[in-house]
Design a protein around this motif. Structure first.
Motif, PDB file in Angstrom:
ATOM      1  N   LEU A 143     -13.409  13.193  51.665  1.00 11.42           N
ATOM      2  CA  LEU A 143     -12.800  12.000  52.257  1.00 11.42           C
ATOM      3  C   LEU A 143     -12.502  10.998  51.148  1.00 11.42           C
ATOM      4  O   LEU A 143     -13.403  10.585  50.414  1.00 11.42           O
ATOM      5  CB  LEU A 143     -13.754  11.376  53.279  1.00 11.42           C
ATOM      6  N   ILE A 144     -11.232  10.613  51.020  1.00 10.62           N
ATOM      7  CA  ILE A 144     -10.843   9.572  50.060  1.00 10.62           C
ATOM      8  C   ILE A 144     -10.808   8.238  50.797  1.00 10.62           C
ATOM      9  O   ILE A 144     -10.164   8.112  51.840  1.00 10.62           O
ATOM     10  CB  ILE A 144      -9.464   9.857  49.435  1.00 10.62           C
ATOM     11  N   VAL A 145     -11.491   7.244  50.239  1.00 11.27           N
ATOM     12  CA  VAL A 145     -11.598   5.929  50.874  1.00 11.27           C
ATOM     13  C   VAL A 145     -10.711   4.931  50.136  1.00 11.27           C
ATOM     14  O   VAL A 145     -10.789   4.802  48.909  1.00 11.27           O
ATOM     15  CB  VAL A 145     -13.063   5.440  50.865  1.00 11.27           C
ATOM     16  N   PHE A 146      -9.885   4.215  50.895  1.00 11.19           N
ATOM     17  CA  PHE A 146      -8.975   3.212  50.335  1.00 11.19           C
ATOM     18  C   PHE A 146      -9.493   1.822  50.706  1.00 11.19           C
ATOM     19  O   PHE A 146      -9.599   1.479  51.888  1.00 11.19           O
ATOM     20  CB  PHE A 146      -7.559   3.411  50.882  1.00 11.19           C
ATOM     21  N   ASN A 147      -9.791   1.013  49.687  1.00 10.76           N
ATOM     22  CA  ASN A 147     -10.380  -0.311  49.902  1.00 10.76           C
ATOM     23  C   ASN A 147      -9.444  -1.271  50.623  1.00 10.76           C
ATOM     24  O   ASN A 147      -8.221  -1.166  50.523  1.00 10.76           O
ATOM     25  CB  ASN A 147     -10.740  -0.962  48.557  1.00 10.76           C
ATOM     26  N   ASN A 185     -17.964  15.526  50.997  1.00 11.23           N
ATOM     27  CA  ASN A 185     -17.970  14.719  49.781  1.00 11.23           C
ATOM     28  C   ASN A 185     -17.083  13.500  50.017  1.00 11.23           C
ATOM     29  O   ASN A 185     -16.136  13.553  50.810  1.00 11.23           O
ATOM     30  CB  ASN A 185     -17.446  15.516  48.588  1.00 11.23           C
ATOM     31  N   ILE A 186     -17.392  12.414  49.319  1.00 13.38           N
ATOM     32  CA  ILE A 186     -16.638  11.172  49.508  1.00 13.38           C
ATOM     33  C   ILE A 186     -16.191  10.647  48.151  1.00 13.38           C
ATOM     34  O   ILE A 186     -16.975  10.625  47.195  1.00 13.38           O
ATOM     35  CB  ILE A 186     -17.489  10.112  50.238  1.00 13.38           C
ATOM     36  N   VAL A 187     -14.939  10.236  48.076  1.00 14.91           N
ATOM     37  CA  VAL A 187     -14.387   9.667  46.844  1.00 14.91           C
ATOM     38  C   VAL A 187     -13.982   8.220  47.110  1.00 14.91           C
ATOM     39  O   VAL A 187     -13.234   7.941  48.048  1.00 14.91           O
ATOM     40  CB  VAL A 187     -13.170  10.478  46.352  1.00 14.91           C
ATOM     41  N   MET A 188     -14.512   7.316  46.297  1.00 17.80           N
ATOM     42  CA  MET A 188     -14.134   5.905  46.363  1.00 17.80           C
ATOM     43  C   MET A 188     -13.576   5.495  45.006  1.00 17.80           C
ATOM     44  O   MET A 188     -13.966   6.045  43.978  1.00 17.80           O
ATOM     45  CB  MET A 188     -15.335   5.028  46.723  1.00 17.80           C
ATOM     46  N   PHE A 189     -12.684   4.508  45.013  1.00 16.95           N
ATOM     47  CA  PHE A 189     -12.080   4.073  43.749  1.00 16.95           C
ATOM     48  C   PHE A 189     -11.597   2.638  43.874  1.00 16.95           C
ATOM     49  O   PHE A 189     -11.514   2.084  44.975  1.00 16.95           O
ATOM     50  CB  PHE A 189     -10.912   4.992  43.369  1.00 16.95           C
ATOM     51  N   ASP A 190     -11.289   2.050  42.736  1.00 16.75           N
ATOM     52  CA  ASP A 190     -10.703   0.710  42.697  1.00 16.75           C
ATOM     53  C   ASP A 190      -9.250   0.804  42.255  1.00 16.75           C
ATOM     54  O   ASP A 190      -8.928   1.508  41.290  1.00 16.75           O
ATOM     55  CB  ASP A 190     -11.471  -0.193  41.724  1.00 16.75           C
ATOM     56  N   HIS A 191      -8.383   0.093  42.973  1.00 15.17           N
ATOM     57  CA  HIS A 191      -6.971   0.057  42.617  1.00 15.17           C
ATOM     58  C   HIS A 191      -6.773  -0.614  41.257  1.00 15.17           C
ATOM     59  O   HIS A 191      -7.675  -1.273  40.732  1.00 15.17           O
ATOM     60  CB  HIS A 191      -6.174  -0.716  43.671  1.00 15.17           C
ATOM     61  N   GLU A 249      -1.870   8.129  45.029  1.00 18.76           N
ATOM     62  CA  GLU A 249      -1.362   9.466  44.719  1.00 18.76           C
ATOM     63  C   GLU A 249      -2.156  10.094  43.570  1.00 18.76           C
ATOM     64  O   GLU A 249      -2.453  11.296  43.588  1.00 18.76           O
ATOM     65  CB  GLU A 249       0.119   9.377  44.353  1.00 18.76           C
ATOM     66  N   ALA A 250      -2.520   9.277  42.578  1.00 21.29           N
ATOM     67  CA  ALA A 250      -3.300   9.780  41.438  1.00 21.29           C
ATOM     68  C   ALA A 250      -4.687  10.246  41.879  1.00 21.29           C
ATOM     69  O   ALA A 250      -5.187  11.280  41.410  1.00 21.29           O
ATOM     70  CB  ALA A 250      -3.424   8.686  40.373  1.00 21.29           C
ATOM     71  N   ILE A 251      -5.303   9.494  42.778  1.00 23.89           N
ATOM     72  CA  ILE A 251      -6.624   9.886  43.279  1.00 23.89           C
ATOM     73  C   ILE A 251      -6.510  11.153  44.127  1.00 23.89           C
ATOM     74  O   ILE A 251      -7.353  12.058  44.039  1.00 23.89           O
ATOM     75  CB  ILE A 251      -7.255   8.739  44.102  1.00 23.89           C
ATOM     76  N   TYR A 252      -5.468  11.221  44.931  1.00 21.41           N
ATOM     77  CA  TYR A 252      -5.230  12.423  45.747  1.00 21.41           C
ATOM     78  C   TYR A 252      -5.080  13.651  44.844  1.00 21.41           C
ATOM     79  O   TYR A 252      -5.680  14.703  45.094  1.00 21.41           O
ATOM     80  CB  TYR A 252      -3.975  12.218  46.594  1.00 21.41           C
ATOM     81  N   ASP A 253      -4.287  13.509  43.785  1.00 20.59           N
ATOM     82  CA  ASP A 253      -4.091  14.620  42.841  1.00 20.59           C
ATOM     83  C   ASP A 253      -5.391  14.976  42.128  1.00 20.59           C
ATOM     84  O   ASP A 253      -5.655  16.155  41.856  1.00 20.59           O
ATOM     85  CB  ASP A 253      -3.018  14.254  41.811  1.00 20.59           C
TER      86      ASP A 253
END
Length: 384
Positions: free
Chosen positions: A146-150, A176-182, A202-206
């Protein structure tokens, strides 16, 4: 002699008018440059206020995150945070300790997830910082992710999305979970703009698809507020895949969202301020239209909203557009209803989903879990 002077005067006049025209042109360009720069700055900090965290605040946020996860200290010391902060920009708050209040729940979290920090590079060269939360029951690669978008005022280390780890740590299927900062937020580089935020997603998705080797059908996206719009626009670029999409209290377009901010004012003032705000937003190049993108997505979708949301007005919400276009039946629809009507909740935009049932009386967090796993309610009985 008179003839020569006349010619010289004409030349001087011509040169003078030419210099005046150049000065006027320079002033116009300078004014336009200044105003556009000012508009861009105003729009950016209004739409993405996480960009205004200063170095001291970032240090405090990093320290609290590291302390909670035991990165800097051998054992985490509980710093109780019984209240959910609705505004974290003034003084950074560790919301991890809101969702995991006692040592037992924290130790359980430690046993269920391992942290893997990562960096991802966008197509325009921006370096993004993120965290891969790897389930102890799954694998670091090729696992459902799961990708989380802030939201616009969030950094992943603050812990606003920690509820997802609490929700999924015991799910029947390891997640699994992926978090990131723009870009321009947290420790990510670059300057924020609307197109750039989509490139970030898109970069996080890739990164998840290629580097972590997760099949696209196994990649789900969950976005809150502004993040819901970005998640939708990213998902639309992979519309044929089976991964799910959750849009949590997000908008149908940025223009609608900006106008909606003034919807509670007296009508003449509302129209006046809304025009100014939308003009600034457009002139600064901030354009996001997730509703059109939503219509192209064929996989499972969930939309969450609250009728009295003070940030994303209901008139601007994704749900409103779906109802008007008769598309609401093509997705899982959750309209938030407060569980305890006696509890005074001032801001239904940021409040945790655990405070709400849906409009059919179901617990919202369990509905999210049911949706993600695509299971029926009987399968989820007994899952906390």
């Amino acid at each position: 002699m008179k003839y020569k002077l006349l010619i010289m005067n004409k030349k001087d006049q011509k040169n003078s008018s030419s210099r005046s025209a150049k000065k006027l042109s320079f002033l116009k360009k300078s004014s336009r440059f200044f105003s556009n720069g000012l508009f861009k700055t105003i729009a950016k900090h209004s739409i993405l206020p996480a960009t205004i965290f200063n170095s001291m605040q970032l240090t405090a946020i990093n320290k609290e995150f590291n302390r909670f996860w035991g990165i800097e200290e051998k054992r985490h010391k509980i710093k109780k945070n019984p209240n959910f902060s609705t505004f974290t920009l003034g003084s950074p708050t560790c919301l991890w300790s809101y969702y995991f209040k006692d040592q037992e729940s924290i130790d359980e979290l430690y046993s269920k997830y391992a942290l893997r920090p990562f960096r991802a590079k966008t197509s325009d060269g921006i370096k993004l910082c993120g965290m891969h939360f790897v389930s102890s029951r799954g694998h670091q690669t090729n696992a459902r992710t799961l990708i989380v978008f802030n939201g616009n005022g969030e950094l992943y280390k603050i812990g606003s999305s920690a509820w997802l780890l609490r929700l999924l740590k015991d799910s029947p299927v390891p997640y699994n979970i992926v978090m990131f900062d723009h870009r321009e937020t947290g420790n990510s580089t670059g300057k924020a703009h609307s197109k750039g935020l989509i490139l970030d997603g898109e970069a996080i998705y890739d990164h998840v698809n290629i580097v972590l080797d997760v099949h696209e059908d196994q990649i789900d996206l969950c976005g809150f507020s502004l993040g819901g719009a970005i998640a939708t626009l990213v998902k639309a670029r992979h519309s044929a895949t089976e991964g799910a999409l959750i849009s949590n209290r997000s908008f149908q377009s940025l223009e609608h969202a900006v106008k909606g901010m003034f919807s509670k004012l007296a009508n003449p003032l509302e129209n006046f301020l809304a025009k100014i705000a939308t003009n600034i937003t457009k002139r600064s190049g901030w354009v996001l239209d997730p509703f059109d993108a939503w219509k192209s997505i064929t996989s499972r979708k969930m939309v969450i909203c609250h009728e009295n949301d003070p940030i994303v007005a209901h008139s601007a919400s994704m749900e409103k557009a779906l109802v008007e276009e008769d598309l609401i039946h093509d997705c899982k629809h959750v309209r938030l209803v407060q569980k305890n009507p006696d509890k005074n909740i001032r801001n239904h935009h940021v409040q945790p989903l655990s405070y709400y049932n849906d409009h059919k009386g179901n617990d919202v967090e369990k509905s999210v879990l049911e949706f993600l796993l695509n299971f029926d309610k009987k399968t989820l009985e007994g899952v906390s």
